[in-house]
Scaffold this motif. Structure first.
Motif, short mmCIF file in Angstrom:
data_model
loop_
_atom_site.label_atom_id
_atom_site.label_comp_id
_atom_site.label_asym_id
_atom_site.label_seq_id
_atom_site.Cartn_x
_atom_site.Cartn_y
_atom_site.Cartn_z
N ASP A 1 0.18 -7.67 10.77
CA ASP A 1 -1.40 -6.77 11.13
C ASP A 1 -1.90 -6.58 10.63
OD1 ASP A 1 0.71 -6.42 8.98
OD2 ASP A 1 -0.25 -3.97 8.91
N LEU A 2 -2.49 -7.96 9.03
CA LEU A 2 -4.05 -7.37 8.87
C LEU A 2 -4.02 -9.14 8.84
CD1 LEU A 2 -2.74 -7.01 4.39
CD2 LEU A 2 -4.39 -5.71 6.93
N GLU A 3 -3.50 -10.34 8.65
CA GLU A 3 -3.64 -11.65 8.68
C GLU A 3 -4.03 -11.97 10.20
OE1 GLU A 3 -4.32 -13.23 6.04
OE2 GLU A 3 -3.61 -12.03 4.55
N ILE B 1 -2.08 -21.19 -8.27
CA ILE B 1 -0.25 -20.60 -8.19
C ILE B 1 -0.44 -19.88 -9.17
CG2 ILE B 1 1.68 -20.95 -6.01
CD1 ILE B 1 0.81 -23.65 -5.27
N ASP B 2 0.44 -18.62 -8.81
CA ASP B 2 1.21 -17.48 -9.76
C ASP B 2 2.25 -17.20 -8.84
OD1 ASP B 2 -1.44 -17.41 -11.34
OD2 ASP B 2 -2.57 -16.41 -10.18
N TYR B 3 2.76 -16.83 -9.54
CA TYR B 3 3.56 -15.69 -9.17
C TYR B 3 4.14 -13.97 -9.88
CZ TYR B 3 5.77 -20.17 -7.23
OH TYR B 3 5.04 -20.86 -6.69
N PRO B 4 3.17 -13.05 -9.46
CA PRO B 4 2.98 -12.23 -10.34
C PRO B 4 4.76 -11.57 -9.74
CG PRO B 4 1.43 -12.04 -8.90
CD PRO B 4 2.30 -13.24 -8.39
N ALA B 5 5.19 -11.02 -11.40
CA ALA B 5 6.32 -10.50 -11.12
C ALA B 5 6.04 -8.55 -10.01
CB ALA B 5 6.93 -10.14 -12.36
N GLU B 6 5.17 -8.30 -9.57
CA GLU B 6 4.54 -6.97 -9.36
C GLU B 6 4.27 -6.73 -7.75
OE1 GLU B 6 2.69 -8.02 -11.42
OE2 GLU B 6 0.35 -8.07 -10.19
N LEU B 7 4.67 -8.09 -7.51
CA LEU B 7 4.47 -8.06 -5.73
C LEU B 7 5.58 -7.82 -4.96
CD1 LEU B 7 2.39 -9.97 -4.48
CD2 LEU B 7 3.23 -12.08 -4.70
N VAL B 8 5.42 -7.02 -4.30
CA VAL B 8 6.48 -6.08 -3.31
C VAL B 8 6.81 -7.26 -2.01
CG1 VAL B 8 7.29 -4.32 -2.57
CG2 VAL B 8 6.27 -4.28 -5.49
N MET B 9 7.95 -7.14 -1.72
CA MET B 9 8.07 -7.59 0.15
C MET B 9 8.63 -6.45 1.14
SD MET B 9 8.43 -11.41 1.07
CE MET B 9 7.56 -12.23 2.66
N LEU C 1 5.59 -7.18 5.18
CA LEU C 1 4.41 -7.08 4.59
C LEU C 1 5.11 -7.70 3.13
CD1 LEU C 1 2.00 -5.46 4.63
CD2 LEU C 1 2.95 -3.05 3.96
N VAL C 2 3.61 -7.55 2.30
CA VAL C 2 4.23 -8.22 1.36
C VAL C 2 2.30 -7.74 0.13
CG1 VAL C 2 2.93 -10.98 1.44
CG2 VAL C 2 4.17 -10.51 -0.52
N GLY C 3 2.57 -7.47 -0.78
CA GLY C 3 1.61 -6.61 -1.66
C GLY C 3 1.55 -6.46 -2.69
N ARG C 4 0.80 -5.93 -3.38
CA ARG C 4 0.65 -4.76 -5.19
C ARG C 4 0.81 -3.80 -4.59
NH1 ARG C 4 -2.46 -8.68 -6.41
NH2 ARG C 4 -1.83 -10.51 -7.99
N GLU D 1 -2.00 -3.11 -1.88
CA GLU D 1 -2.65 -3.80 -1.99
C GLU D 1 -2.71 -5.83 -1.58
OE1 GLU D 1 -6.68 -3.26 -4.82
OE2 GLU D 1 -4.62 -5.14 -5.12
N SER D 2 -3.07 -6.25 -0.30
CA SER D 2 -2.75 -7.31 -0.20
C SER D 2 -3.53 -8.43 -1.30
CB SER D 2 -3.11 -7.68 1.68
OG SER D 2 -4.86 -8.15 1.07
N ALA D 3 -3.17 -9.47 -1.18
CA ALA D 3 -3.14 -10.61 -2.30
C ALA D 3 -5.20 -10.52 -2.13
CB ALA D 3 -2.61 -11.76 -1.83
N ASP D 4 -5.36 -10.55 -1.33
CA ASP D 4 -7.49 -10.81 -1.27
C ASP D 4 -7.61 -9.24 -1.44
OD1 ASP D 4 -6.20 -9.10 1.12
OD2 ASP D 4 -7.76 -11.16 2.56
N GLY D 5 -7.44 -8.44 -2.24
CA GLY D 5 -8.28 -7.02 -1.92
C GLY D 5 -7.75 -6.12 -1.03
N ARG D 6 -7.51 -6.40 0.45
CA ARG D 6 -7.26 -5.58 1.05
C ARG D 6 -6.10 -4.17 1.54
NH1 ARG D 6 -7.99 -8.44 6.51
NH2 ARG D 6 -6.44 -9.92 5.18
N ARG D 7 -6.87 -3.51 1.32
CA ARG D 7 -6.08 -2.18 0.77
C ARG D 7 -5.12 -1.63 2.69
NH1 ARG D 7 -6.67 1.98 -3.78
NH2 ARG D 7 -6.04 0.52 -5.66
N VAL D 8 -3.85 -1.75 2.30
CA VAL D 8 -3.33 -1.15 4.29
C VAL D 8 -2.55 0.01 3.41
CG1 VAL D 8 -1.77 -1.65 5.71
CG2 VAL D 8 -2.62 -3.57 3.68
N GLU D 9 -1.92 1.71 4.54
CA GLU D 9 -2.14 2.60 4.12
C GLU D 9 0.05 2.11 5.08
OE1 GLU D 9 -3.69 6.10 5.23
OE2 GLU D 9 -5.68 5.82 3.45
#
Lengths: 270, 511
Positions: B85-87, B102-110, B119-122, B205-213
């Motif tokens: 829906d974002l990309e 390349i990072d692997y942040p632990a708080e990333l939620v799928m 959907l993937v993001g913080r 919040e997606s990786a590029d900083g956009r927020r999704v509700e």
């Protein structure tokens, strides 16, 4: 025993029995597979409670004759027959005769032992179950009686429930005889019963044949001259579908009337 | 021991023969390996990378594969980025030199959603019903809410399947106020449940900083792929495989499970075996034991053998013409005329598919059984007859028990052939998506007229007909592996049965 001999130019002496002494009576029997004749105008009587041997070269029709006695030829549509066979005076081809009942009265043992793929017990009980015998005690008794009659009981009494195919060839053949005896036949047809067996098993079968003739009439087809001489009371010599000579075994083997017979039994002809 | 491979003067023949065996085995292994890795790997919760290119904004994604750029020395890597829906898309090729870090942040939620895919993001916040969980507190709150949602969803589905649908079907026949009232009450309850499920919103919040509700009720599952231990991953993989096996498909077969297809395949094969075995065995008995062995029987026999080579689609057309249009149409006219013009039996369905496949596999069963009958020695038949058995008694007591293993061999071959057929089924009853399985609690429990799903057709459909074939391919591989396993299972059952029978009837193993 009233014996009267008849002889023709082409044939040797044919022994005859009174109707009261014979179990099977064959009158002018001819039989052909399609257009190939196998039996030509046979007339003979088979005595009751005796062992009668049919001998002759391969293809002479002796097995064909044996199979005519219990109508096994009915399965082959090609077989053409004329003439009659009487069992205890009754024509076996009469419409009121039931083939299954005829075959119960005229049991048959084949060249290769053919026990069914079941236990020893079930093999012997097979014929009885076909008769509708279902009572357990009765069945157990009959099975034991049949196995004793076939001189097999002592060898198998502890493993009646094991497969019949695990028995040795000689034991299998005696099991087949027991299976046949279980339904109380009047005539037992033996089609080269020992030809696939070792000498010791052969001896046991021959002994058994000698013991059984007090109870029923036996007809034996064999290739083995010594066997015929050892076990039979009367011997018929067939050649090319014709009955050549028929008489007491002793006489036939020691003083054959015809040169044809003598050549065969002394092995001068193949 | 025979040392055939060292014998002189035999030339290359033993090598060629052994080589072809080895090649066949290798190809078979390769097939299974490909299906297993491509299919089962799909359920593994892979790590999600946050890729920061030299130019442009960062994005999150799962590395799928690398390829050389045609006519260039550089290589590029394919990422599965989710967030359709974002990309606008779910896939992204990146040239390796472009990647800054390349990072692997632990708080990333799928998250798996019922619409728009993953959907993937913080996780920023979970809001709704007066509560608001922000930051780290949002993750445990989200998990608790998802579990509650799962229960509500189950309750809603149960209501829909066990209360509403039977009432709707009853309304088709009896139109009474009582039924209408009951239906309205049930629907009201479902609306209530729906209302309870709604309300909460996730802010991601997606990786590029956009927020999704993201409305929470559309989220099916959520996991943090980079924070999982190996054990977590294995458990998650197991759950994924289980869901694949036990659930129905979603999103036009591009996600979800294949349970209805497994069930449909098994049921159809079972029905087919029930039809084809007695017919085939009886036909073989007639040809081998009863019929006069003349020219006519020979011609019939040759005909039967050749029927086995007729392309299956031909049987499909025949089934469509005879069963569906012919018999089915007449059945509808006679017994279901009140439902016309909507067809009951006059359209493809389980029964017609089973019958068509039974027709298709009939020659296999006949040929195998006939060979079994021919192998029963004549002296066994004569032995039975000489004891006073009628022909019927000879057949049932001696010949058929000895032929049982051969009959089962025929059935195994028939099952193996039928379970893999797709072409004729497309004409006589398979469905892309069957809303109801052919067995349920409604009288008469087994619904032979219903369309059904089939693993083979499901593969064809997922592999070619989705809107995102790239994403559906692993599912197609997994389904293919499953089809192979189902056939293996059916065959093993029959082989086990045959072995058991062979022991019982002591027929020497010559089959």
């Amino acid at each position: 025993m009233s014996v009267f001999m008849s002889s023709s130019a082409a044939r040797g002496p044919i022994i005859d029995f009174a109707a009261s002494e014979s179990c099977l009576e064959i009158n002018g029997l001819s039989l052909a597979y399609g257009d190939k004749p196998a039996l030509r105008d046979l007339t003979l009587r088979v005595p009751r409670q005796r062992v009668t041997a049919f001998i002759g070269p391969s293809g002479c029709g002796k097995s064909t004759l044996l199979r005519a006695f219990n109508r096994l030829h009915d399965l082959n549509e090609e077989v053409v027959r004329c003439g009659e066979i009487r069992l205890e005076g009754q024509d076996i081809h009469a419409p009121e005769v039931e083939v299954a009942e005829l075959r119960r009265r005229v049991g048959m043992v084949f060249q290769a032992p053919n026990p069914f793929p079941m236990s020893i017990y079930d093999n012997v009980a097979f014929g009885l179950r076909l008769q509708g015998e279902l009572r357990r005690r009765q069945m157990d008794d009959s099975v034991e009686w049949a196995l004793r009659s076939a001189a097999l009981w002592e060898e198998v009494k502890d493993r009646l429930r094991t497969s019949a195919w695990a028995l040795s060839g000689g034991q299998q053949q005696r099991l087949v005889i027991a299976r046949t005896l279980a339904v109380q036949p009047e005539v037992l047809l033996l089609d080269e019963p020992a030809s696939a067996l070792d000498p010791i098993s052969t001896l046991k079968i021959e002994e058994l044949i000698g013991n059984l003739k007090s109870r029923l009439s036996l007809v034996l087809v064999t290739h083995n001259m010594q066997q015929a001489a050892r076990v039979s009371d009367f011997t018929a010599f067939l050649e090319q579908g014709e009955l050549v000579e028929y008489g007491p075994t002793q006489t036939l083997f020691t003083h054959p009337r015809l040169a044809r017979t003598e050549n065969y039994i002394t092995g001068r002809m193949t | 021991m025979r040392r055939t491979w060292r014998r002189h003067g035999e030339g290359p023949w033993p090598w060629l023969a052994a080589g072809s065996v080895a090649l066949s085995l290798l190809m078979l292994l390769a097939l299974l390996l490909l299906l297993a890795t491509r299919g089962l790997g799909h359920f593994w919760p892979a790590e999600v990378a946050v890729v920061t290119p030299h130019a442009g904004s960062p994005f999150a994604g799962i590395a799928v594969r690398e390829e050389a750029i045609p006519g260039d020395t550089r290589r590029e890597r394919l990422y599965f980025t989710a967030n359709r829906d974002l990309e606008g898309g779910r896939w992204r090729w990146v040239e390796l030199g472009e990647i800054a870090r390349i990072d692997y942040p632990a708080e990333l939620v799928m998250m798996e959603r019922s619409r728009w895919g993953d959907l993937v993001g913080r996780l920023v916040a979970l809001e709704g019903e007066g509560e608001s969980h922000v930051g780290e507190a949002a993750w445990p709150a989200l998990q608790a809410r998802l579990r509650a949602l799962e229960r509500l969803r189950d309750e809603r589905d149960r209501l829909r399947d066990e209360v509403v649908m039977p009432l709707v079907r009853r309304l088709e026949t009896v139109d009474s106020d009582e039924v209408r009232a009951a239906l309205a009450a049930a629907n009201g309850r479902i609306r209530e449940l729906q209302a309870t499920m709604g309300g909460a919103t996730l802010i991601v919040e997606s990786a590029d900083g956009r927020r999704v509700e993201q409305p929470l009720e559309k989220v099916l599952r959520a996991w943090r792929p980079n924070a999982m231990t190996l054990l977590d991953r294995v458990v998650a993989w197991g759950e994924g495989v289980w869901r694949f096996l036990s659930e129905g498909p979603r999103a036009a077969n591009s996600a979800g499970g294949v349970w209805p297809a497994i069930f449909g395949t098994m049921l159809m094969v079972l029905l087919m075996s029930l039809v084809v075995t007695p017919f085939g065995v009886l036909a073989a008995i007639y040809l081998n034991e009863v019929a006069h062995q003349g020219a006519l029987t020979r011609i019939v026999r040759i005909g039967v053998r050749n029927l086995a080579g007729v392309p299956s689609i031909v049987f499909g057309v025949f089934g469509l013409g005879l069963f569906v249009h012919g018999i089915g149409g007449s059945l509808d006219e006679w017994f279901f005329s009140e439902r016309l013009p909507s067809p009951t039996f006059g359209t493809g369905g389980l029964l017609w598919a089973s019958l068509t496949l039974a027709l298709l596999t009939l020659p296999v069963v006949i040929v195998a059984t006939e060979e079994g009958l021919a192998r029963v020695p004549d002296h066994q038949r004569e032995g039975a007859l000489a004891l006073g058995a009628t022909r019927m008694e000879m057949l049932t007591r001696v010949v058929l028990p000895m032929t049982l293993p051969a009959m089962l061999t025929g059935m195994i071959l028939a099952v193996a052939r039928a379970a893999g057929e797709v072409a004729p089924l497309m004409l006589v009853g398979v469905a892309k998506l069957a809303s109801r399985v052919p067995v349920d609690g409604d009288f008469p429990f087994l619904h032979l007229e219903r369309k059904f799903m089939h693993l083979g057709y499901h593969i064809y459909d997922t592999a070619l007909h989705g809107d995102d074939v790239q994403a559906a391919m692993p599912l197609a591989f997994a389904t293919a592996l499953l089809l192979v396993l189902v056939i293996l299972l059916l065959n093993l059952t029959a082989i086990f049965l045959r072995h058991h029978l062979r022991l019982r009837h002591e027929v020497p193993s010559r089959v």
